[in-house]
Every structure is written in structure tokens, then in C-alpha cells.
Motif scaffolding. Sequence first.
Motif, PDB file in Angstrom:
ATOM      1  N   UNK A  13       0.830  -1.207   0.000  1.00  0.00           N
ATOM      2  CA  UNK A  13       0.000   0.000   0.000  1.00  0.00           C
ATOM      3  C   UNK A  13       0.864   1.257   0.000  1.00  0.00           C
ATOM      4  N   UNK A  14       1.973   1.219   0.734  1.00  0.00           N
ATOM      5  CA  UNK A  14       2.856   2.374   0.769  1.00  0.00           C
ATOM      6  C   UNK A  14       3.463   2.632  -0.599  1.00  0.00           C
ATOM      7  N   UNK A  15       3.855   1.551  -1.287  1.00  0.00           N
ATOM      8  CA  UNK A  15       4.422   1.698  -2.638  1.00  0.00           C
ATOM      9  C   UNK A  15       3.381   2.263  -3.582  1.00  0.00           C
ATOM     10  N   UNK A  16       2.134   1.693  -3.480  1.00  0.00           N
ATOM     11  CA  UNK A  16       1.052   2.190  -4.334  1.00  0.00           C
ATOM     12  C   UNK A  16       0.814   3.676  -4.077  1.00  0.00           C
ATOM     13  N   UNK A  17       0.814   4.045  -2.784  1.00  0.00           N
ATOM     14  CA  UNK A  17       0.590   5.450  -2.437  1.00  0.00           C
ATOM     15  C   UNK A  17       1.682   6.333  -3.007  1.00  0.00           C
ATOM     16  N   UNK A  18       2.956   5.836  -2.943  1.00  0.00           N
ATOM     17  CA  UNK A  18       4.054   6.630  -3.488  1.00  0.00           C
ATOM     18  C   UNK A  18       3.904   6.803  -4.986  1.00  0.00           C
ATOM     19  N   UNK A  19       3.525   5.716  -5.693  1.00  0.00           N
ATOM     20  CA  UNK A  19       3.339   5.791  -7.140  1.00  0.00           C
ATOM     21  C   UNK A  19       2.217   6.745  -7.480  1.00  0.00           C
ATOM     22  N   UNK A  20       1.103   6.621  -6.699  1.00  0.00           N
ATOM     23  CA  UNK A  20      -0.022   7.525  -6.944  1.00  0.00           C
ATOM     24  C   UNK A  20       0.386   8.963  -6.700  1.00  0.00           C
ATOM     25  N   UNK A  21       1.208   9.165  -5.641  1.00  0.00           N
ATOM     26  CA  UNK A  21       1.666  10.523  -5.352  1.00  0.00           C
ATOM     27  C   UNK A  21       2.529  11.055  -6.465  1.00  0.00           C
ATOM     28  N   UNK A  22       3.415  10.184  -7.003  1.00  0.00           N
ATOM     29  CA  UNK A  22       4.259  10.605  -8.120  1.00  0.00           C
ATOM     30  C   UNK A  22       3.402  10.936  -9.326  1.00  0.00           C
ATOM     31  N   UNK A  23       2.391  10.088  -9.563  1.00  0.00           N
ATOM     32  CA  UNK A  23       1.506  10.338 -10.695  1.00  0.00           C
ATOM     33  C   UNK A  23       0.747  11.630 -10.535  1.00  0.00           C
ATOM     34  N   UNK A  24       0.300  11.902  -9.299  1.00  0.00           N
ATOM     35  CA  UNK A  24      -0.446  13.126  -9.040  1.00  0.00           C
ATOM     36  C   UNK A  24       0.445  14.344  -9.241  1.00  0.00           C
ATOM     37  N   UNK A  25       1.718  14.210  -8.804  1.00  0.00           N
ATOM     38  CA  UNK A  25       2.645  15.319  -8.989  1.00  0.00           C
ATOM     39  C   UNK A  25       2.823  15.625 -10.463  1.00  0.00           C
ATOM     40  N   UNK A  26       2.965  14.573 -11.281  1.00  0.00           N
ATOM     41  CA  UNK A  26       3.116  14.785 -12.720  1.00  0.00           C
ATOM     42  C   UNK A  26       1.855  15.393 -13.301  1.00  0.00           C
ATOM     43  N   UNK A  27       0.720  14.878 -12.841  1.00  0.00           N
ATOM     44  CA  UNK A  27      -0.570  15.341 -13.361  1.00  0.00           C
ATOM     45  C   UNK A  27      -0.801  16.805 -13.027  1.00  0.00           C
ATOM     46  N   UNK A  28      -0.378  17.198 -11.820  1.00  0.00           N
ATOM     47  CA  UNK A  28      -0.686  18.541 -11.329  1.00  0.00           C
ATOM     48  C   UNK A  28       0.508  19.478 -11.455  1.00  0.00           C
ATOM     49  N   UNK A  29       1.420  19.186 -12.388  1.00  0.00           N
ATOM     50  CA  UNK A  29       2.643  19.970 -12.520  1.00  0.00           C
ATOM     51  C   UNK A  29       2.330  21.448 -12.687  1.00  0.00           C
ATOM     52  N   UNK A  30       3.106  22.276 -11.984  1.00  0.00           N
ATOM     53  CA  UNK A  30       2.918  23.716 -12.107  1.00  0.00           C
ATOM     54  C   UNK A  30       3.392  24.207 -13.464  1.00  0.00           C
ATOM     55  N   UNK A  31       2.947  25.392 -13.815  1.00  0.00           N
ATOM     56  CA  UNK A  31       3.238  26.009 -15.112  1.00  0.00           C
ATOM     57  C   UNK A  31       3.693  27.436 -14.821  1.00  0.00           C
ATOM     58  N   UNK A  32       4.945  27.604 -14.302  1.00  0.00           N
ATOM     59  CA  UNK A  32       5.350  28.912 -13.766  1.00  0.00           C
ATOM     60  C   UNK A  32       5.797  29.931 -14.808  1.00  0.00           C
TER      61      UNK A  32
END
Length: 570
Positions: A13-32
Amino acid sequence: MMKLKLRKPLAVLMIIAMVMSMGLTAYAADWPTYQGNDIHNGIINAAPTNGSPNVTRIDLPKNGSGWDGVDSAAVMETRNGNTFAYILYDGYKVANDKGGGRLAKIDCTASTPQVVWEKQITQSSGFQLSSPYLDTENRCIYVGASGFNQKANNDELTLTGGAITDWSVSSAGTNLENGKVVVSGNQTVTLTQTNTNLTSGETHRSATGVKINGSNVNMIITAKLNGTIVGSKTLNASSLIDGHYYLNDNFQSTAESAVNTGINNTLEFTYEISGNDSNTVEIEYCQLYEQNSSITKVTNIDGEPTTEWSLAVPNNAQINTPIVKNGAYLYFGTWSGNAGTYYQYDMDNEELKEFNPGNGGFYWAGAVVDGSYVYFGGDKGYLYARPVGNNFDNNSEGSVINLSTIGGVESGNVRSTISLVDGHLYFTSQGGYLWSFTPGAGTPTLDWKAQLAGTSTSTPTVVGDNIYVGYYSGFSAGGVQKVAKTGNHEVSTVATPGPVQSSVLVYTNGGVDYLYFNTNSGTGAGYCFNGSNGTKVWQTPGDTYALQGMASSGGVLTFGNDYDHFYVVQ
């Protein structure tokens, strides 16, 4: 025993959460910054790919109307699941702390996307062509705004005692109603003002707006300063913008010679009216502007925005390039007809360094930093390399490359930001070419060039072996082309919905490159095309000229147009 049994599932579950977090970070990347990152390669990680995305139009706060509304791309961020856009735009006439150059924050993921706040940056109207830089870590934004100080008295033709003060009106066939000169029938009307206080050597612009109360009115508007024509426009029904005719032009260099420093200036606006279908026209304002530009740092962007400091730009030329930040340095360029300067501002030491090559101005030509050098293009077809830091303004350092000479073609102006991908500089020029250079530690060398189907001001987006660029021919034709990065650099056309002066954003999903851009035409819109087979996936409703391109964060796309309509697509 149960604790032992839970260890493996918990780890999973921790690995899945980390992957999901990485995916979310990519998905929500800032556009500065313009094109989203410090290499200006507009690749995004999520965007609508279905045929009917949710499209919301926001009418930005403004006074009046015109055709210089949103002319720069937004910057964006996603925080705590909410996506925000920051857009610099022109709010038109200044009155009651409204109008002028304005910065707005948009909540894109509210149930109904809406303006969170908006702030006046300049005290006059004018084109805002510089995309800001959003510092997400320090919660501030750097804005390069071009303003003009209004120099004509009673620009809105205010009535005093039943007469227009400061202006004399040549024709008796006019009435004065609600601060406007109302003209009936076919005639020529001239408004004249004396003792206009100006400064020679600055940039100036003449502007007037006429409301047309009919459908078949032809008009020639001419602005003169001290007897010299400084602006002229021939208008007919096809020129109507929200029921108005507008003249809004910078003086050409020859006209600037007519400006006298001091009050010894006479200003004239002449309106030659013909083909009038028995309706009236209303001259609403006559204006003469003098340039005044600045870099402004806006803080407290999560609350009530505050100006921390504002840096006046020498020579008051238009700031027309995106703001680029590298460490403590800000980079930006200015344009004033045939002249311009590139700047490095050291925010730590409050030191502004200038590079003025004398080859022309800088228009949309954003910089990119590679190691100890910063690279940018310019008008008249030049590529420049300048050292980062103390020697930025040292003309014996860096290099100047004439593209027409090295490429053996008429390159045209470089009016694209430079993208830096896999150790190569990519940019386009208005002669209709895509260029690739190797930076070479301050001495760039030409790799290759490819001829496009038309003029281009588009920053290239590189995806694998494909390079996507927009092109255009006037305000009626154009689209997106794909150029092979390797081999013979084959050029193919992907889409032809209309003139594309913007850069292209690319989202690769399931092996397909989805292309996102907008068109700069009288019915301009936002588009998504399948880059693999050239089919249109979706488009927003046709509206008006959409010049500068899209921004993206959290799977949301945004862009604006000349009517100050701001679109949120998700």
C-alpha cells in the motif's frame, strides 16, 4: 501473527501510495513560465482528449472594449487539488481604479470557474505581450507590463459648460451628447488640440474609438502631430469590433521625429465619413500615449495581492517577451519599432544590466539559460548568446549570429521563445523556418533548418523525434506542422484550422500526440488535434483573435483573446 501478516500488504500500500503521489505530482505539474518550464518545451501530462470537454468562458473585469485584451499566455499552478491561473491583460480605458494593464487570478476548478482577484498594474491601457513568471515557492509573481501615460487632455471629450474643452471641432454638423461628438451623415470632422506636453525620444501611440450606429459606414481616420501623419486607418463594415471602429497604432520611426519635447505640439484627429446609411457615429475618445513600462513584483498572491516593488525600464519601450527567471536573475526584452534592449536584472543586488546590439528590437523572443550563457533571438534575424552574470552587458563576450548569413536564406525576425531540448536550441523565424543550433558554450553552431509552410512565431515543442510548430499566413490561413528531428527533417502538415501564431502544447497518451493550440483570426478558438492522423478532437466556440497560446496545470487548459474572454477547458 496478524501484525506480521499486515507488513507485506502495508508495504504494498505504501508503494502504491508513493506511485499515486508521483503520478499526481506529474498530473498537477505547475506552469510557472511561458511553455511551462525553464527549457520552454510545452509537454503536458494531462489534458482533455474526449470530444466534448467542459468549456467555461470568463469575462475579465474591464472598462470598455477593444482589440488588445489578452495577448499573453497565462501561468498556472495546482495547490491542494485546486488549479489557478494568473493572466496579464489590458482592461482598456482607465477610470475609477479600473482598466489599464491588469493581473487577474482565476480559480479554474471551482464549481464555476471565476476571478479570485484582479489588480491594476499600469495606469493606462496598452498591449500586454509579456507572460509573467510565477514563483510558487516564494508565493509571488513577476510581471512585465507595458503602460502608456495619456498625454492628450480630456481624452474622453468631457463636457464643461456645454462645450468640449481643450479640443476644437471643425464641422458644424456635429452635436455634443454625453461627452461624445455625435456626427450625422457623410462629412469630414477634425478635432484639434494644442499645447500637448510630450517628450521626444520616447515611444508614442495614437488612439481613438468611434461607435457606429449603423451597418454601412465607411471611414478613414487620420491622426496627425504637428502636421505629420502618425496614424491612419481605412475602415468598413468588416472592421467593426463590438460596433466600434478603432485606431490604435504606435508611431512609426519616421513619425516619431514629429514629436517636440515640451508643450509645443498640436494634435489632430480627422474622420472622413462616407456611405453612411443615415445613422449617426459617435467619437468617444481621442488619445495620445507616451510609453511607460516596468517590472513589478506582486506578493501575497494567496490573499490580497500587494506590489512589493516596481522597476521602471529605461527608455520606456514595450516589454514584449516572457519573463524568464534563473536564480536571482530576471531576463526580458523590449521592443520599440526598429530598436530594443535585452535586460538582466539581479534581484539580490538590485542591478540592471543592458544589452543593446543595435540590430532591432525583441518581440516575443523569450530567453533560455544553458550553463553560464543565456540565449535569445531578435528582430532582423539574429541569435544572441550572452554570459550570465557580471559580463552580461560586456559586448566583447558572447556571440551574435546573423541567421540569414549563416543559413543562406532570408530568415526574417526571430519572434519565438527558444526551447532547449537534449542539448539543442530550437526556435522559429518569420521568414518561415525552424532552426536547430548546438549552444556551444556561448558560440552556437547551426545544426539544420527546415522550411515551413508560412510565417512562424511559434516556440517549437519537441516530443521524441517530432517537433511541432504553428504557422500562419495573415489572419486567414495557417495551422500546425510536424518536423522530423532526425534524418532529412521531413515537414508535414498536421492541422489547418486557421492562423496559429501561438506555440503548441502536446500531451502523449496511448501512443498518440494530442496537440493543443488556438487560432488568431476573427473567429479564433481553442483546438485539440490528433497529431498522429490529423483529425480534430474538439474545439471551443469560435470567438475572436486568440494570439499567444495555452497554458496548462492539473489537466486544465486556459487561454484568452482580444475581447478579454478567458477560457477554461477541462
